[in-house]
Every structure is written in C-alpha cells, then in structure tokens.
Design a protein around this motif. Structure first.
Motif, PDB file in Angstrom:
ATOM      1  N   ALA A  19     -15.897  24.579  30.080  1.00 47.19           N
ATOM      2  CA  ALA A  19     -16.514  23.696  29.084  1.00 47.19           C
ATOM      3  C   ALA A  19     -15.572  22.559  28.685  1.00 47.19           C
ATOM      4  O   ALA A  19     -14.344  22.690  28.760  1.00 47.19           O
ATOM      5  CB  ALA A  19     -16.909  24.506  27.849  1.00 47.19           C
ATOM      6  N   PHE A  20     -16.181  21.458  28.240  1.00 51.29           N
ATOM      7  CA  PHE A  20     -15.406  20.307  27.758  1.00 51.29           C
ATOM      8  C   PHE A  20     -14.820  20.672  26.399  1.00 51.29           C
ATOM      9  O   PHE A  20     -15.553  20.844  25.423  1.00 51.29           O
ATOM     10  CB  PHE A  20     -16.306  19.078  27.660  1.00 51.29           C
ATOM     11  N   LYS A  21     -13.507  20.810  26.354  1.00 49.20           N
ATOM     12  CA  LYS A  21     -12.847  21.381  25.167  1.00 49.20           C
ATOM     13  C   LYS A  21     -12.990  20.542  23.905  1.00 49.20           C
ATOM     14  O   LYS A  21     -12.913  21.077  22.797  1.00 49.20           O
ATOM     15  CB  LYS A  21     -11.347  21.586  25.466  1.00 49.20           C
ATOM     16  N   LYS A  22     -13.226  19.245  24.036  1.00 46.25           N
ATOM     17  CA  LYS A  22     -13.317  18.384  22.859  1.00 46.25           C
ATOM     18  C   LYS A  22     -14.704  18.399  22.215  1.00 46.25           C
ATOM     19  O   LYS A  22     -14.910  17.779  21.177  1.00 46.25           O
ATOM     20  CB  LYS A  22     -12.923  16.947  23.233  1.00 46.25           C
ATOM     21  N   ASN A  23     -15.650  19.094  22.866  1.00 46.04           N
ATOM     22  CA  ASN A  23     -16.988  19.235  22.285  1.00 46.04           C
ATOM     23  C   ASN A  23     -17.195  20.700  21.915  1.00 46.04           C
ATOM     24  O   ASN A  23     -17.518  21.531  22.768  1.00 46.04           O
ATOM     25  CB  ASN A  23     -18.060  18.799  23.282  1.00 46.04           C
ATOM     26  N   SER A  85     -21.133  12.473  14.502  1.00 45.55           N
ATOM     27  CA  SER A  85     -21.384  11.027  14.577  1.00 45.55           C
ATOM     28  C   SER A  85     -21.385  10.561  16.034  1.00 45.55           C
ATOM     29  O   SER A  85     -22.194   9.703  16.422  1.00 45.55           O
ATOM     30  CB  SER A  85     -20.319  10.259  13.777  1.00 45.55           C
ATOM     31  N   ILE A  86     -20.490  11.134  16.834  1.00 52.02           N
ATOM     32  CA  ILE A  86     -20.436  10.789  18.261  1.00 52.02           C
ATOM     33  C   ILE A  86     -21.691  11.298  18.965  1.00 52.02           C
ATOM     34  O   ILE A  86     -22.301  10.598  19.782  1.00 52.02           O
ATOM     35  CB  ILE A  86     -19.176  11.389  18.917  1.00 52.02           C
ATOM     36  N   LEU A  87     -22.095  12.520  18.633  1.00 55.78           N
ATOM     37  CA  LEU A  87     -23.283  13.098  19.250  1.00 55.78           C
ATOM     38  C   LEU A  87     -24.556  12.355  18.834  1.00 55.78           C
ATOM     39  O   LEU A  87     -25.491  12.217  19.629  1.00 55.78           O
ATOM     40  CB  LEU A  87     -23.400  14.577  18.872  1.00 55.78           C
ATOM     41  N   THR A  88     -24.575  11.866  17.613  1.00 55.00           N
ATOM     42  CA  THR A  88     -25.728  11.085  17.145  1.00 55.00           C
ATOM     43  C   THR A  88     -25.866   9.813  17.973  1.00 55.00           C
ATOM     44  O   THR A  88     -26.969   9.437  18.404  1.00 55.00           O
ATOM     45  CB  THR A  88     -25.576  10.720  15.654  1.00 55.00           C
ATOM     46  N   TYR A  89     -24.734   9.154  18.223  1.00 54.26           N
ATOM     47  CA  TYR A  89     -24.746   7.940  19.042  1.00 54.26           C
ATOM     48  C   TYR A  89     -25.120   8.277  20.481  1.00 54.26           C
ATOM     49  O   TYR A  89     -25.901   7.551  21.128  1.00 54.26           O
ATOM     50  CB  TYR A  89     -23.384   7.261  18.980  1.00 54.26           C
ATOM     51  N   ALA A  90     -24.583   9.403  20.988  1.00 50.49           N
ATOM     52  CA  ALA A  90     -24.903   9.842  22.346  1.00 50.49           C
ATOM     53  C   ALA A  90     -26.402  10.116  22.468  1.00 50.49           C
ATOM     54  O   ALA A  90     -27.039   9.757  23.466  1.00 50.49           O
ATOM     55  CB  ALA A  90     -24.106  11.094  22.691  1.00 50.49           C
ATOM     56  N   PRO A 119     -32.231  15.675  34.296  1.00 50.65           N
ATOM     57  CA  PRO A 119     -31.759  16.981  33.790  1.00 50.65           C
ATOM     58  C   PRO A 119     -32.180  17.191  32.333  1.00 50.65           C
ATOM     59  O   PRO A 119     -32.516  16.230  31.640  1.00 50.65           O
ATOM     60  CB  PRO A 119     -30.237  16.876  33.917  1.00 50.65           C
ATOM     61  N   PRO A 120     -32.147  18.443  31.874  1.00 49.94           N
ATOM     62  CA  PRO A 120     -32.556  18.757  30.501  1.00 49.94           C
ATOM     63  C   PRO A 120     -31.831  17.899  29.470  1.00 49.94           C
ATOM     64  O   PRO A 120     -30.685  17.496  29.672  1.00 49.94           O
ATOM     65  CB  PRO A 120     -32.187  20.238  30.362  1.00 49.94           C
ATOM     66  N   PHE A 121     -32.521  17.639  28.375  1.00 51.02           N
ATOM     67  CA  PHE A 121     -31.995  16.774  27.321  1.00 51.02           C
ATOM     68  C   PHE A 121     -30.604  17.200  26.843  1.00 51.02           C
ATOM     69  O   PHE A 121     -29.705  16.371  26.710  1.00 51.02           O
ATOM     70  CB  PHE A 121     -32.967  16.757  26.136  1.00 51.02           C
ATOM     71  N   GLN A 122     -30.411  18.493  26.578  1.00 51.32           N
ATOM     72  CA  GLN A 122     -29.118  18.960  26.071  1.00 51.32           C
ATOM     73  C   GLN A 122     -27.992  18.716  27.081  1.00 51.32           C
ATOM     74  O   GLN A 122     -26.861  18.401  26.702  1.00 51.32           O
ATOM     75  CB  GLN A 122     -29.189  20.450  25.707  1.00 51.32           C
ATOM     76  N   ILE A 123     -28.322  18.834  28.371  1.00 46.16           N
ATOM     77  CA  ILE A 123     -27.320  18.564  29.415  1.00 46.16           C
ATOM     78  C   ILE A 123     -26.965  17.079  29.413  1.00 46.16           C
ATOM     79  O   ILE A 123     -25.779  16.705  29.485  1.00 46.16           O
ATOM     80  CB  ILE A 123     -27.848  18.970  30.811  1.00 46.16           C
ATOM     81  N   GLN A 124     -27.971  16.234  29.338  1.00 45.09           N
ATOM     82  CA  GLN A 124     -27.718  14.785  29.298  1.00 45.09           C
ATOM     83  C   GLN A 124     -26.939  14.408  28.048  1.00 45.09           C
ATOM     84  O   GLN A 124     -26.057  13.541  28.083  1.00 45.09           O
ATOM     85  CB  GLN A 124     -29.043  14.023  29.336  1.00 45.09           C
ATOM     86  N   LEU A 125     -27.271  15.063  26.942  1.00 41.41           N
ATOM     87  CA  LEU A 125     -26.585  14.778  25.677  1.00 41.41           C
ATOM     88  C   LEU A 125     -25.106  15.143  25.776  1.00 41.41           C
ATOM     89  O   LEU A 125     -24.238  14.393  25.335  1.00 41.41           O
ATOM     90  CB  LEU A 125     -27.250  15.553  24.539  1.00 41.41           C
ATOM     91  N   ARG A 126     -24.819  16.300  26.362  1.00 44.65           N
ATOM     92  CA  ARG A 126     -23.419  16.729  26.517  1.00 44.65           C
ATOM     93  C   ARG A 126     -22.657  15.782  27.437  1.00 44.65           C
ATOM     94  O   ARG A 126     -21.494  15.456  27.179  1.00 44.65           O
ATOM     95  CB  ARG A 126     -23.365  18.154  27.075  1.00 44.65           C
ATOM     96  N   THR A 127     -23.328  15.352  28.509  1.00 51.35           N
ATOM     97  CA  THR A 127     -22.681  14.439  29.459  1.00 51.35           C
ATOM     98  C   THR A 127     -22.347  13.114  28.789  1.00 51.35           C
ATOM     99  O   THR A 127     -21.234  12.573  28.942  1.00 51.35           O
ATOM    100  CB  THR A 127     -23.597  14.182  30.671  1.00 51.35           C
ATOM    101  N   LYS A 130     -19.555  13.568  26.220  1.00 56.31           N
ATOM    102  CA  LYS A 130     -18.254  13.679  26.889  1.00 56.31           C
ATOM    103  C   LYS A 130     -17.715  12.299  27.235  1.00 56.31           C
ATOM    104  O   LYS A 130     -16.530  12.001  27.026  1.00 56.31           O
ATOM    105  CB  LYS A 130     -18.378  14.525  28.155  1.00 56.31           C
ATOM    106  N   GLN A 131     -18.605  11.446  27.756  1.00 55.43           N
ATOM    107  CA  GLN A 131     -18.205  10.082  28.111  1.00 55.43           C
ATOM    108  C   GLN A 131     -17.694   9.329  26.881  1.00 55.43           C
ATOM    109  O   GLN A 131     -16.631   8.683  26.931  1.00 55.43           O
ATOM    110  CB  GLN A 131     -19.405   9.342  28.709  1.00 55.43           C
ATOM    111  N   LEU A 132     -18.438   9.430  25.778  1.00 52.36           N
ATOM    112  CA  LEU A 132     -18.055   8.719  24.557  1.00 52.36           C
ATOM    113  C   LEU A 132     -16.758   9.264  23.968  1.00 52.36           C
ATOM    114  O   LEU A 132     -15.903   8.495  23.509  1.00 52.36           O
ATOM    115  CB  LEU A 132     -19.177   8.825  23.516  1.00 52.36           C
ATOM    116  N   ILE A 133     -16.611  10.584  23.985  1.00 50.88           N
ATOM    117  CA  ILE A 133     -15.399  11.204  23.436  1.00 50.88           C
ATOM    118  C   ILE A 133     -14.175  10.809  24.247  1.00 50.88           C
ATOM    119  O   ILE A 133     -13.112  10.502  23.692  1.00 50.88           O
ATOM    120  CB  ILE A 133     -15.540  12.737  23.392  1.00 50.88           C
ATOM    121  N   LEU A 134     -14.335  10.789  25.570  1.00 52.68           N
ATOM    122  CA  LEU A 134     -13.213  10.401  26.438  1.00 52.68           C
ATOM    123  C   LEU A 134     -12.857   8.930  26.220  1.00 52.68           C
ATOM    124  O   LEU A 134     -11.671   8.574  26.199  1.00 52.68           O
ATOM    125  CB  LEU A 134     -13.565  10.654  27.903  1.00 52.68           C
TER     126      LEU A 134
END
Length: 209
Positions: A19-23, A85-90, A119-127, A130-134
C-alpha cells in the motif's frame, strides 16, 4: 489455525506492505472519508488479524506498525484534515475526468455513474490521491531545499562578515602595535631630509665661495 487463515493473514501483511504509505485510507484498505468509528473498527479487525503475537511472519511487525501509524494519522485532526483535503481535490479531478459536462461535486459516491466506473471509483481516487501527494511531497522537498540553501547562504554571509571584522580588528591591532615604529621611521626620515638639506646648503655655499 487453518491454512486458509494463515493465507488470509499473509495476504493482509503483503497488502499493507504494498500500500501507498502516505495514504492511511489505503493502508487500512478503507474507503476515503470513512467515519471515525469505521476507521477504529477496521483498525481493530486488521490489527487482530496480523498482530505479531497471533501470527508469525517475517514482515508482520513492519506491517503492524504501518497499520498502527495509519490509524494514528486518521485519529490526528490536523493530519486527517490534510489528507482529506488532498482526497477531496483528487475526487474532484476524478469526477471531472469521468463525468465531463455532467460533473458536480454534489454527485454522491453511490451514483450509478460513479459505481459503474472502470477501474472502480475508489481505485481511481487512490491513484489520483497518490499522484497529488507525491507532487506535494516533491514541492515540500523543493521548498525545504530552498530554505536550506537560503539558510546556508545566510550562515555563509554571517561567517564572512565575522571573518571580515576579525581581519579588520587584527589589521587595526597590528597598525596600533606598529605606531611607534612608524613614528620613529618618520622622525628618522625627516632628520635625514633635514641633514641632506643642510649638507646641500653648505655645498652650495662652498661652491659660491
């Protein structure tokens, strides 16, 4: 303990490590914006599943620590607000890309257009998260590097000024210490100049006489 249970526990350890450790939502494998009770319930369930005292796995302690850290991040109000806040923007970006002109922040996650995403919404949201967090992490590193460079330059300027003042003080000290020598040299020079003038005057008088 059945082999199925061992396999399940092993799979969970490996999932956490991937898993992406920052999320923290991804580490806990829970949907974004989960409630506090949902977070705690999921954490208890998964921590019991892979607890090092209950399941021996070479990387089990590491996975357990990551799980505990993720729960801690979501229990910390400031940390959670930052992640959310990052996830809201994502979420906004994912919905805009998927729904186009039909996009609206009011579209709920159980909307058919969202649940039918591939792909499923939650998968796209996590992807996307991750991009925004990085990207934010890179920006933070750049800012930190700029701060470090500026601080280094400031320290160098301070040290240079200290060295300049020290050098000036030493030069002043040497100047003061050689004051008597300069006075003697000046008096000696003037005396010789006076003597030379006297000798020249006598020579001129002798020539004229």
């Amino acid at each position: 303990m059945s082999k199925t249970t061992d396999a399940t526990r092993t799979a969970e350890v490996e999932r956490i490590l991937r898993a992406f450790k920052k999320n923290p939502y991804e580490v806990l494998d829970i949907h974004a914006f989960a409630t506090e009770s949902e977070v705690k319930k999921t954490y208890r369930k998964k921590s019991l599943l892979i607890h090092p005292d209950k399941f021996q796995h070479e990387q089990g302690p590491e996975a357990f620590d990551l799980l505990k850290k993720a729960e801690g991040m979501l229990s910390d109000t400031a940390e959670r607000e930052k992640i959310d806040s990052i996830l809201t923007y994502a979420r906004t970006l994912v919905l805009k890309e998927a729904l186009g002109s039909g996009y609206s922040t009011k579209v709920p996650d159980d909307d058919l257009r969202v649940t039918s995403m591939s792909p499923p919404f939650q998968i796209q949201l996590r992807t996307k998260a991750k991009q925004l967090i990085l990207e934010e992490s890179m920006d933070e590193k750049k800012r930190a590097n700029m701060v470090a460079v500026n601080e280094a330059n400031e320290r160098a300027a301070v040290e240079a000024e200290k060295a300049r003042r020290k050098r000036k003080a030493e030069e002043q000290k040497v100047w003061e210490e050689r004051r008597d020598d300069r006075v003697r040299d000046w008096r000696s020079y003037k005396q010789k100049e006076k003597e030379n003038k006297y000798k020249k005057a006598r020579k001129n008088m002798h020539t004229l006489g």
